[in-house]
Design an enzyme around this catalytic site. Sequence first.
Site, PDB file in Angstrom:
ATOM      1  N   ARG A   1       0.822  -1.214   0.000  1.00  0.00           N
ATOM      2  CA  ARG A   1       0.000   0.000   0.000  1.00  0.00           C
ATOM      3  C   ARG A   1       0.855   1.264   0.000  1.00  0.00           C
ATOM      4  NH1 ARG A   1      -4.897  -1.879   4.114  1.00  0.00           N
ATOM      5  NH2 ARG A   1      -6.232  -2.758   2.478  1.00  0.00           N
TER       6      ARG A   1
ATOM      7  N   LYS B   1     -15.420 -16.644   6.030  1.00  0.00           N
ATOM      8  CA  LYS B   1     -16.854 -16.647   6.328  1.00  0.00           C
ATOM      9  C   LYS B   1     -17.695 -16.311   5.108  1.00  0.00           C
ATOM     10  CE  LYS B   1     -16.340 -15.367  11.204  1.00  0.00           C
ATOM     11  NZ  LYS B   1     -16.704 -14.369  12.248  1.00  0.00           N
TER      12      LYS B   1
ATOM     13  N   GLY C   1      -6.924  -7.017   0.011  1.00  0.00           N
ATOM     14  CA  GLY C   1      -6.973  -7.797   1.240  1.00  0.00           C
ATOM     15  C   GLY C   1      -6.028  -8.973   1.249  1.00  0.00           C
TER      16      GLY C   1
ATOM     17  N   GLY D   1     -12.200  -4.499   1.016  1.00  0.00           N
ATOM     18  CA  GLY D   1     -13.545  -4.147   1.478  1.00  0.00           C
ATOM     19  C   GLY D   1     -14.222  -3.159   0.558  1.00  0.00           C
TER      20      GLY D   1
END
Length: 406
Positions: free
Chosen positions: A38, A205, A363, A387
């Site tokens: 980043r 998840k 991510g 995200g």
Amino acid sequence: MKTIDDLIAEGHVAGKRVFVRADLNVPLDGERITDDGRIRAAVPTITKLAEAGAKVIVASHLGRPKGEPDPKFSLAPVAARLGELLGADRQVAFAADTVGDSARTTVEKLGDGQVALLENLRFNAGETSKDDTERGAFADRLAALADIYVGDGFGAVHRKHASVYDLPARLPHAAGGLIATEVGVLKKLTEDVARPYAVVLGGSKVSDKLGVIDHLLEKADRILVGGGMLFTFLKAQGYEVGASLLQEDQIPVVKEYLERAKAKGVEFVLPVDVIGDTAFPDLKTKAPASPVTAAVDAIPADVLGLDIGPESRKLFAAKLADAATVFWNGPMGVFEHPDFAEGTRAVAQALIDSPAFTVVGGGDSAAAVRILGFDENAFGHISTGGGASLEYLEGKTLPGLAALEG
């Protein structure tokens, strides 16, 4: 949306204090940066502004401090690395606070073409406050430091935070090069998409991906599912999943999505075998595990699924080989351990081998690409914001982008 190229062409930045909201939220092991992706992504915009004669004030968050200074979340190591990446002729001054005496003094001392980095924005409770007045008051103090705002922290544009949402309303503003690139890429995934369009989703998840699956059922031709979330899909199809991660409350939703996909002609591709173990691997020592390979209809009761298996890797590669567009978000397994990294490695390699326009959705996927040693330039695009990418693909309004467009 105005960009920094527009600002520079119009002659608006020379000699001006330009506040750059970057995303320098990098992983740290103590004070050691373990992935500087980043920071490297922020360098082009900072360099372009500095070379145009701006006094560049860079700001970012790091981690989740609780609205007050916390040494373990200091941006000091980031300032040092940013200085290295900018080069010896452009040192980075570091302010020990965000809007206090150190920030004001540091900014006042900046000359044209020089760069400063403020301390972690989240050391001030106003940055993340849900109260508009408190957040606005912090934005006012940030605005006092600058003449122009540039939004370039794509990884934070889905947050209604002071430096992302409120500050642009207080200053002339434009998008940095990184945000302009990210938005352009996302439009290729949502508007006039080259087909076949394949989406690879992983991660732990299934609840984290329901929104994007719901939206992509209207756009994708093929959806491949791996990671811990695959076991809820397998259970929804009647398979026993042993000791694997399972979100039983999501099974009805998953069943509905599978039915919708069939009705719409969207192909859902699930693994045919998995690799697991009777215990979660030690990610710190990377001690050898005792991996077990099992077909999805024969997962032992005491086995925890930790990766897709060898036959699934071949299947996934075949399903990606003829795609024209591929979006990948989420690893296929516990890639941090060598015994459970091959599924993620196989997907990354399949994207490289494919002639498709390939997007790695930030991510853990982006981290995996770097950790596993792949050449980042071999992919069409590696996003800096997992995200934010997902929320865009869900069709949600991203506050930071809306502010830049306002």
